[in-house]
Design a protein around this motif. Structure first.
Motif, short mmCIF file in Angstrom:
data_model
loop_
_atom_site.label_atom_id
_atom_site.label_comp_id
_atom_site.label_asym_id
_atom_site.label_seq_id
_atom_site.Cartn_x
_atom_site.Cartn_y
_atom_site.Cartn_z
N ARG A 15 65.46 50.16 12.78
CA ARG A 15 66.29 49.11 12.20
C ARG A 15 66.05 47.78 12.89
O ARG A 15 65.86 47.71 14.12
N LEU A 16 66.07 46.69 12.12
CA LEU A 16 65.67 45.38 12.61
C LEU A 16 66.53 44.88 13.76
O LEU A 16 66.02 44.27 14.71
N ASP A 17 67.83 45.11 13.72
CA ASP A 17 68.70 44.53 14.74
C ASP A 17 68.46 45.11 16.13
O ASP A 17 68.88 44.52 17.13
N ASN A 18 67.80 46.25 16.21
CA ASN A 18 67.47 46.81 17.53
C ASN A 18 66.24 46.15 18.14
O ASN A 18 65.93 46.37 19.31
N TRP A 23 69.32 38.66 15.15
CA TRP A 23 69.42 38.83 13.70
C TRP A 23 70.87 38.89 13.21
O TRP A 23 71.23 38.22 12.25
N ALA A 24 71.71 39.67 13.87
CA ALA A 24 73.08 39.89 13.39
C ALA A 24 73.90 38.61 13.36
O ALA A 24 74.74 38.42 12.46
N PRO A 34 68.13 45.67 7.70
CA PRO A 34 66.96 46.28 7.05
C PRO A 34 66.09 46.97 8.08
O PRO A 34 66.41 46.98 9.29
N LEU A 35 64.99 47.52 7.64
CA LEU A 35 64.03 48.12 8.55
C LEU A 35 63.21 47.05 9.26
O LEU A 35 62.91 46.00 8.69
N PHE A 36 62.86 47.29 10.51
CA PHE A 36 61.85 46.54 11.23
C PHE A 36 60.50 46.93 10.63
O PHE A 36 60.37 48.00 10.02
N LYS A 37 59.49 46.09 10.80
CA LYS A 37 58.18 46.38 10.19
C LYS A 37 57.64 47.73 10.64
O LYS A 37 57.03 48.47 9.84
N ASP A 38 57.85 48.10 11.91
CA ASP A 38 57.40 49.41 12.38
C ASP A 38 58.15 50.54 11.69
O ASP A 38 57.61 51.64 11.52
N GLY A 39 59.39 50.26 11.28
CA GLY A 39 60.16 51.26 10.55
C GLY A 39 59.57 51.55 9.19
O GLY A 39 59.56 52.70 8.74
N MET A 40 59.07 50.51 8.54
CA MET A 40 58.40 50.70 7.25
C MET A 40 57.17 51.58 7.41
O MET A 40 56.94 52.52 6.63
N VAL A 41 56.38 51.28 8.44
CA VAL A 41 55.14 52.03 8.66
C VAL A 41 55.44 53.48 8.97
O VAL A 41 54.83 54.40 8.40
#
Length: 250
Positions: A15-18, A23-24, A34-41
């Motif tokens: 998750r992006l906020d981590n 961001w928050a 939303p997802l962080f880019k690594d989360g998408m991958v």
């Protein structure tokens, strides 16, 4: 004819906020990152792994309405659809997706900090916008959800765990001849694993970790006659256990 039902319960991606501490503070919905880019991958790679290692079709995906879970599910769908050697077993034209409120995050300040949660305790989701993230025709609007609305704010951890177990069991029993992927949150995966894999203490749950529940389903003339006990396999969960006999992984 005897066969197995397979139910995957999967955590969302990073998750992006981590990864972006600022961001928050500027987000319109700071409780729904939303997802962080690594989360998408990783979500895509996990979908590929599930698809490439299975010799059976995935029929349905059920997903929490939180954006990070919807985006994870979208990547899993894309991954399953990208595997040419698995097309005949995945059968993407028949894969269906539905949003299930019962797979929501634990709805209390333990999981969602009070500083980012809505002041009125109301968590709103634009379901039409979320459903639009999936390919046309894939969302099944005929599904009757287990939970028809978001669980009330400040539910107890005990009630939340009961909710997760109820949803997993109910969906598996509702579709006993279909294989499912349920995309949820860390607590949902932890609860599922510790419920079905006895005498364990979960130490850590990775992003996109998952549990696979497998049980034998006996059917006759198209009707389910009997279901067996669940066998459990997992990926991305670290745990300890009491000195008991652990089932052989499959």
């Amino acid at each position: 004819m005897d066969r197995y039902q397979h139910v995957y319960v999967m955590r969302h991606g990073h998750r992006l906020d981590n990864f972006d501490p600022d961001w928050a503070a500027k987000a319109a919905r700071p409780w729904d990152p939303p997802l962080f880019k690594d989360g998408m991958v990783r979500a895509f790679q996990t979908g590929q792994r599930i698809g490439s290692q299975t010799g059976y079709p995935i029929h349905r995906i059920f997903v929490s309405p939180f954006l990070r879970c919807i985006q994870t599910a979208s990547q899993v769908v894309a991954a399953l659809s990208s595997l040419p050697n698995a097309m005949s077993s995945i059968n993407k034209t028949k894969l269906k997706v539905a949003i299930e409120y019962g797979l929501c995050e634990m709805m209390n300040s333990v999981a969602i900090w009070s500083v980012v949660s809505p002041k009125d305790g109301k968590f709103d989701f634009d379901i039409s916008d979320l459903e639009s993230m999936f390919p046309e025709g894939m969302v099944d609007h005929n599904v009757d959800p287990i939970y028809k609305e978001v669980p009330k704010w400040e539910e107890s951890p005990e009630k939340c765990r009961e909710r997760y177990v109820k949803v997993v069991k109910t969906l598996a029993d509702k579709y006993p001849t279909e294989n499912l992927i349920l995309i949820t949150h860390g607590e949902g995966l932890l609860t599922t694993f510790s419920t079905f894999y006895k005498d364990t203490t979960v130490l850590e749950v990775d992003y996109c970790a998952y549990v696979e529940l497998r049980r034998e389903v006996s059917s006759k003339d198209g009707s389910v006659v009997e279901t067996g006990e669940y066998e459990v396999a997992q990926s991305g969960i670290r745990f300890s256990h009491d000195p008991v006999t652990i089932p052989t992984p499959f």
